[in-house]
Design a protein around this motif. Structure first.
Motif, PDB file in Angstrom:
ATOM      1  N   GLU A  66       0.966  -0.835   0.001  1.00 36.12           N
ATOM      2  CA  GLU A  66      -0.255  -0.402   0.088  1.00 36.12           C
ATOM      3  C   GLU A  66       0.767   1.313   0.207  1.00 36.12           C
ATOM      4  O   GLU A  66       0.050   2.023  -0.271  1.00 36.12           O
ATOM      5  CB  GLU A  66      -0.599   0.207   1.288  1.00 36.12           C
ATOM      6  CG  GLU A  66      -1.429  -0.901   1.126  1.00 36.12           C
ATOM      7  CD  GLU A  66      -2.946  -1.183   0.538  1.00 36.12           C
ATOM      8  OE1 GLU A  66      -3.259   0.373  -0.193  1.00 36.12           O
ATOM      9  OE2 GLU A  66      -3.734  -2.343   0.125  1.00 36.12           O
ATOM     10  N   SER A  67       1.995   1.299   0.569  1.00 46.03           N
ATOM     11  CA  SER A  67       2.962   2.404   0.580  1.00 46.03           C
ATOM     12  C   SER A  67       3.636   2.676  -0.947  1.00 46.03           C
ATOM     13  O   SER A  67       4.003   3.512  -0.591  1.00 46.03           O
ATOM     14  CB  SER A  67       3.766   2.395   2.185  1.00 46.03           C
ATOM     15  OG  SER A  67       4.937   2.102   1.229  1.00 46.03           O
ATOM     16  N   ASN A  69       1.907   1.787  -3.561  1.00 49.12           N
ATOM     17  CA  ASN A  69       1.269   1.817  -4.896  1.00 49.12           C
ATOM     18  C   ASN A  69       1.814   0.437  -6.052  1.00 49.12           C
ATOM     19  O   ASN A  69       1.562   0.705  -6.691  1.00 49.12           O
ATOM     20  CB  ASN A  69       0.942   2.769  -5.738  1.00 49.12           C
ATOM     21  CG  ASN A  69      -0.006   3.361  -4.550  1.00 49.12           C
ATOM     22  OD1 ASN A  69      -0.722   2.857  -4.064  1.00 49.12           O
ATOM     23  ND2 ASN A  69       0.653   5.292  -4.684  1.00 49.12           N
ATOM     24  N   ILE A  89      10.558  -3.616   3.529  1.00 49.23           N
ATOM     25  CA  ILE A  89      11.067  -3.334   2.504  1.00 49.23           C
ATOM     26  C   ILE A  89      12.173  -2.031   2.393  1.00 49.23           C
ATOM     27  O   ILE A  89      12.369  -1.063   2.955  1.00 49.23           O
ATOM     28  CB  ILE A  89       9.597  -2.311   1.570  1.00 49.23           C
ATOM     29  CG1 ILE A  89       8.368  -2.509   1.878  1.00 49.23           C
ATOM     30  CG2 ILE A  89      10.065  -1.490   0.688  1.00 49.23           C
ATOM     31  CD1 ILE A  89       6.995  -2.013   1.714  1.00 49.23           C
ATOM     32  N   GLU A  91      14.307   0.063   1.428  1.00 49.66           N
ATOM     33  CA  GLU A  91      14.503   1.305  -0.013  1.00 49.66           C
ATOM     34  C   GLU A  91      15.878   1.586  -0.165  1.00 49.66           C
ATOM     35  O   GLU A  91      15.930   2.752  -1.678  1.00 49.66           O
ATOM     36  CB  GLU A  91      15.190   2.567   0.978  1.00 49.66           C
ATOM     37  CG  GLU A  91      13.361   2.592   2.071  1.00 49.66           C
ATOM     38  CD  GLU A  91      12.898   3.658   2.987  1.00 49.66           C
ATOM     39  OE1 GLU A  91      13.740   4.383   3.636  1.00 49.66           O
ATOM     40  OE2 GLU A  91      11.700   4.345   3.074  1.00 49.66           O
ATOM     41  N   ILE A 123      -2.601  -4.299   8.271  1.00 50.31           N
ATOM     42  CA  ILE A 123      -1.687  -3.465   6.502  1.00 50.31           C
ATOM     43  C   ILE A 123      -0.422  -3.124   7.779  1.00 50.31           C
ATOM     44  O   ILE A 123      -0.559  -2.279   8.680  1.00 50.31           O
ATOM     45  CB  ILE A 123      -1.703  -2.506   6.135  1.00 50.31           C
ATOM     46  CG1 ILE A 123      -3.372  -2.605   5.029  1.00 50.31           C
ATOM     47  CG2 ILE A 123      -0.840  -1.538   5.239  1.00 50.31           C
ATOM     48  CD1 ILE A 123      -4.195  -1.769   4.977  1.00 50.31           C
ATOM     49  N   ILE A 124       0.606  -3.496   7.457  1.00 47.59           N
ATOM     50  CA  ILE A 124       2.488  -3.496   8.229  1.00 47.59           C
ATOM     51  C   ILE A 124       3.056  -4.191   7.236  1.00 47.59           C
ATOM     52  O   ILE A 124       3.312  -4.358   6.400  1.00 47.59           O
ATOM     53  CB  ILE A 124       2.413  -4.510   9.130  1.00 47.59           C
ATOM     54  CG1 ILE A 124       0.922  -4.858  10.600  1.00 47.59           C
ATOM     55  CG2 ILE A 124       3.627  -4.237  10.641  1.00 47.59           C
ATOM     56  CD1 ILE A 124       1.849  -6.051  11.293  1.00 47.59           C
ATOM     57  N   GLU A 125       4.182  -2.118   6.945  1.00 52.28           N
ATOM     58  CA  GLU A 125       4.618  -1.996   6.137  1.00 52.28           C
ATOM     59  C   GLU A 125       5.979  -1.380   7.073  1.00 52.28           C
ATOM     60  O   GLU A 125       5.465  -0.336   7.599  1.00 52.28           O
ATOM     61  CB  GLU A 125       4.638  -1.455   4.851  1.00 52.28           C
ATOM     62  CG  GLU A 125       3.375  -2.191   3.735  1.00 52.28           C
ATOM     63  CD  GLU A 125       2.770  -1.650   3.224  1.00 52.28           C
ATOM     64  OE1 GLU A 125       3.269  -0.917   2.643  1.00 52.28           O
ATOM     65  OE2 GLU A 125       1.648  -1.803   2.202  1.00 52.28           O
ATOM     66  N   LEU A 126       7.334  -2.212   6.780  1.00 51.00           N
ATOM     67  CA  LEU A 126       7.958  -1.940   7.732  1.00 51.00           C
ATOM     68  C   LEU A 126       9.369  -1.061   5.971  1.00 51.00           C
ATOM     69  O   LEU A 126       9.676  -1.825   4.873  1.00 51.00           O
ATOM     70  CB  LEU A 126       9.148  -2.461   8.129  1.00 51.00           C
ATOM     71  CG  LEU A 126       8.621  -2.907   9.579  1.00 51.00           C
ATOM     72  CD1 LEU A 126       7.322  -2.395   9.874  1.00 51.00           C
ATOM     73  CD2 LEU A 126       9.400  -4.231   9.720  1.00 51.00           C
ATOM     74  N   ARG A 127       9.524   0.071   6.562  1.00 45.26           N
ATOM     75  CA  ARG A 127      11.010   0.890   5.423  1.00 45.26           C
ATOM     76  C   ARG A 127      12.243   0.558   6.245  1.00 45.26           C
ATOM     77  O   ARG A 127      11.904   1.867   7.196  1.00 45.26           O
ATOM     78  CB  ARG A 127       9.835   2.694   4.853  1.00 45.26           C
ATOM     79  CG  ARG A 127       8.778   2.311   4.497  1.00 45.26           C
ATOM     80  CD  ARG A 127       8.875   1.687   3.216  1.00 45.26           C
ATOM     81  NE  ARG A 127       8.782   2.223   2.030  1.00 45.26           N
ATOM     82  CZ  ARG A 127       8.277   2.939   2.172  1.00 45.26           C
ATOM     83  NH1 ARG A 127       6.723   3.164   1.615  1.00 45.26           N
ATOM     84  NH2 ARG A 127       8.699   3.973   0.167  1.00 45.26           N
TER      85      ARG A 127
END
Ligand SMILES: [Zn+2]
Ligand SMILES: [Zn+2]
Ligand SMILES: [Zn+2]
Ligand SMILES: [Zn+2]
Lengths: 135, 135
Positions: A66-67, A69, A89, A91, A123-127
């Motif tokens: 989601e973060s 797209n 994720i 970077e 929704i869990i997203e680690l950058r």
DNA sequence: TGCCAGACGTTATACCGTTACGCAACGAAC
DNA sequence: GTTCGTTGCGTAACGGTATAACGTCTGGCA
């Protein structure tokens, strides 16, 4: 088109093309990037890609980030039915890892229920930076 | 324009307008929806809104909800510097709650580090039903 | 045979966000 | 006071993301 066999219900041609593109990229791709990769195969319109993605996401072979797209082929170790996954994720290199941690899931559910909230989807997203990219 | 006083560095006119719109909505709004609300105040272009949002997000008075492509005024109890927040987004009434839970944060950080990943930013968004909307 | 559900293809459109440019205001440095 | 860097402002044009609204075609099945 190598791959882990989720119990996959015979993909259609477009679905297989989209999945193949994501798997060989090994990184998240936007729907339009996928489309560009597949123009040679006869795809012309975004909707052709989005429809395939909808199905692939529904059966768990592809995840939506989601973060970003963007979409990524599932790399979950074991590829079971993951209710709650956390994505890592990178970077620097765009690599995406998946975590499934029951105690994390419990902790989150508990905290939500303390607030009277009934979660349906997490929704869990680690950058950050993956192991290989930490110098 | 009621509000909690984050240590706010004198908002500019556009920033105050955008924040006011978000606060009186009490729910997430997209940048373009904000713009529509503010045409009467002289705003004309998306960039005017995005610039104000960038600043408001940077100082913590507004949060961006990645899974919604929308923005919401901070309702955090105490409104401190929240490193990691989990959002609870009600799909029935659009209300958004915030959780800060140190043990959840620790658990997540630990799981990531087990995988060799160094997180910089965490995105946690729960979709579900809030207390008031559970019948 | 007739019907239905699901995948497909095409066009157009809506929604989200940024690039690139120039101007105005402010404060620090000289 | 002038110079200069920084920050905010306004406008136009553009690019990226996603869906609506059609109609077609197939395979399965009564
Ligand atoms: Zn997975
Ligand atoms: Zn990396
Ligand atoms: Zn907050
Ligand atoms: Zn609700």
């Amino acid at each position: 088109m190598a791959g882990h066999a989720h119990n996959a219900p015979q993909l259609t041609k477009n679905q297989a093309l989209v999945l193949g593109t994501l798997e060989s990229a090994g990184a998240p791709l936007s729907a339009y990037t996928i489309l560009d990769h597949l123009r040679g195969e006869g795809l012309r319109a975004p909707l052709q890609v989005y429809r395939a993605l909808d199905k692939l996401v529904a059966i768990g072979m592809v995840h939506r980030l989601e973060s970003l797209n963007a979409f990524v082929a599932c790399r979950h170790p074991g590829c079971g039915h993951h209710e709650t996954v956390a994505f890592m994720i990178c970077e620097a290199c765009s690599n995406v890892g998946e975590i499934t941690d029951a105690s994390l899931e419990d902790r989150l559910k508990l905290a939500a229920e303390d607030a009277g909230f009934a979660p349906k989807r997490s929704i869990i997203e680690l950058r950050g930076t993956c192991r290989d990219c930490q110098s």
